[in-house]
Enzyme design. Structure first.
Site, mmCIF file in Angstrom:
data_model
loop_
_atom_site.group_PDB
_atom_site.id
_atom_site.type_symbol
_atom_site.label_atom_id
_atom_site.label_comp_id
_atom_site.label_asym_id
_atom_site.label_seq_id
_atom_site.Cartn_x
_atom_site.Cartn_y
_atom_site.Cartn_z
ATOM 1 N N ALA A 272 1.045 -1.217 0.064
ATOM 2 C CA ALA A 272 -0.105 0.155 -0.005
ATOM 3 C C ALA A 272 0.818 1.314 0.075
ATOM 4 O O ALA A 272 2.170 1.060 -0.007
ATOM 5 C CB ALA A 272 -0.794 -0.077 1.180
ATOM 6 N N HIS A 273 0.045 2.267 0.046
ATOM 7 C CA HIS A 273 0.931 3.698 -0.197
ATOM 8 C C HIS A 273 1.635 3.985 1.158
ATOM 9 O O HIS A 273 1.199 3.831 2.225
ATOM 10 C CB HIS A 273 -0.047 4.988 -0.417
ATOM 11 N N ASN A 274 2.819 4.476 0.618
ATOM 12 C CA ASN A 274 3.900 5.186 1.754
ATOM 13 C C ASN A 274 4.644 4.077 2.582
ATOM 14 O O ASN A 274 5.340 4.076 3.403
ATOM 15 C CB ASN A 274 3.272 6.438 2.426
#
Length: 365
Positions: free
Chosen positions: A244-246
């Site tokens: 997922a993001h980051n």
């Protein structure tokens, strides 16, 4: 000319020399092929790296095997190597088919924007698209139906297999390999809910894959909300993984199939995450952590820890818990028997307290 030996006439001694191992048994044993330990027949060389499978050497039909230090066999000739996995990979390269040599240059049906920059010896196959401002390093191979988005930067000697999508502004280092139908830089899953309605939060960051990262088929690595989602040098990601993001994944990690890592989690170097593991968001995983298959990791994990179970805990504690759970049916049967005994004893105690009835007492006659 090449110094590679002809595998049709290779001896076990020559194989040991090539892989840096030593022969236990007849070095003149002729090897004509490779196979798994269960499937091997005469002339084949096989291998066993996991000690659990060593008993299979007594049953194999192979003519020889590659093994690790400390393994002996009275009947089967062996090549003993420090790292049998790596040694057998060299043997496979010797006997296996020649690597496919893809065509060079740009296929007529490929679309390469006039503002894209391609290095020397780049191959762009049929129906691939290289968008505006993208940069592709020397020697990189782009298979059919690949999309390279705007301002993407790809290093040298990378391989993007069919159907790979690398979206805008993502960065790939050198020697990155991405297998079929993987998406790099899809939007992070971010919404703000107002009065029951989900409003999309823009994801304006990017994904960075450092040198020698390999990503399996049908993987999704989401772009960051801000800054980057970062997969560091040498990490290997299996098929069907969601990152997922980051998220930040350290160097030389291994992430096995069907794992999902939630947003903004930081993973250290040399971490192994086994299959079907779920990792919660906004937590920190230390260097050298090992997660057993189907772990559910919900909080920070200190460096060097081995965890398993859901919620994940120290592996030895989880093993004790699982051993105890397997005894629950037996314990329930024991409890039922004891309850019956207690009822019987209680009934007997109640009977003794009341004594014989007045009608049956001798004084009444």
């Amino acid at each position: 000319m090449t110094n590679q030996p002809d595998p049709r006439h290779i001896t076990l001694g020559r194989i040991a020399e090539l892989v840096g191992g030593s022969v236990h048994g007849d070095p003149e044993t002729r090897i004509t092929g490779i196979s798994g330990v269960k499937e091997a027949g005469p002339g084949d060389i096989t291998f066993v790296a996991n000690p659990r499978y060593l008993p299979l050497l007594q049953e194999t039909g192979a003519s020889a095997a590659v093994v690790g230090p400390g393994v002996n066999s009275q009947d089967l000739p062996l090549v003993v190597a420090e790292n049998p996995d790596m040694a057998f990979a060299q043997v496979v390269a010797l006997f296996g088919p020649e690597p496919v040599q893809p065509p060079t240059g740009i296929h007529p049906s490929a679309i390469v924007d006039e503002d894209a920059r391609l290095g020397e010896n780049v191959s762009v196959m049929a129906l691939a698209v290289i968008d505006k401002g993208a940069q592709v390093g020397p020697g990189t191979l782009i298979y059919p139906h690949v999309y390279v988005g705007r301002e993407v930067r790809i290093g040298r000697d990378c391989i993007l297999y069919p159907g790979v999508k690398v979206r805008e502004r993502c960065v790939l280092g050198d020697r990155v390999v991405i297998h079929a139908n993987t998406v790099i830089g899809s939007d992070g899953f971010g919404y703000a809910t107002v009065e029951g309605v989900h409003h999309k939060i823009p994801q304006v960051g990017f994904v960075q894959l450092d040198d020698d990262v390999e990503v399996g088929a049908n993987v999704t690595i989401d772009r960051a909300r801000f800054d980057r989602t970062h997969i560091m040098e040498g990490t290997k990601v299996d098929n069907l993984v969601q990152i997922a993001h980051n998220v930040s994944v350290g160097k030389h990690c291994v992430i096995v199939s069907q794992t999902a890592i939630a947003g903004s989690t930081r993973i250290g170097d040399n971490v192994i995450i086994a299959g079907q593991t779920g990792v919660d968001g906004h937590i920190v995983i230390g260097d050298g952590v090992r997660m057993a298959a189907r772990s559910g990791v919900t909080k920070d994990v200190p460096p060097g820890t081995v965890v398993s179970g859901f919620p994940a805990q120290a592996h030895d504690r989880e093993l004790k818990l699982q051993a105890s759970l397997r005894r629950v049916p037996e314990l329930l049967r024991t409890v039922r028997r004891l309850a019956q005994k207690v009822e019987q004893l209680q009934a007997q105690l109640d009977s003794d307290r009341t004594g014989p009835s007045d009608e049956s007492s001798p004084e009444n006659h």
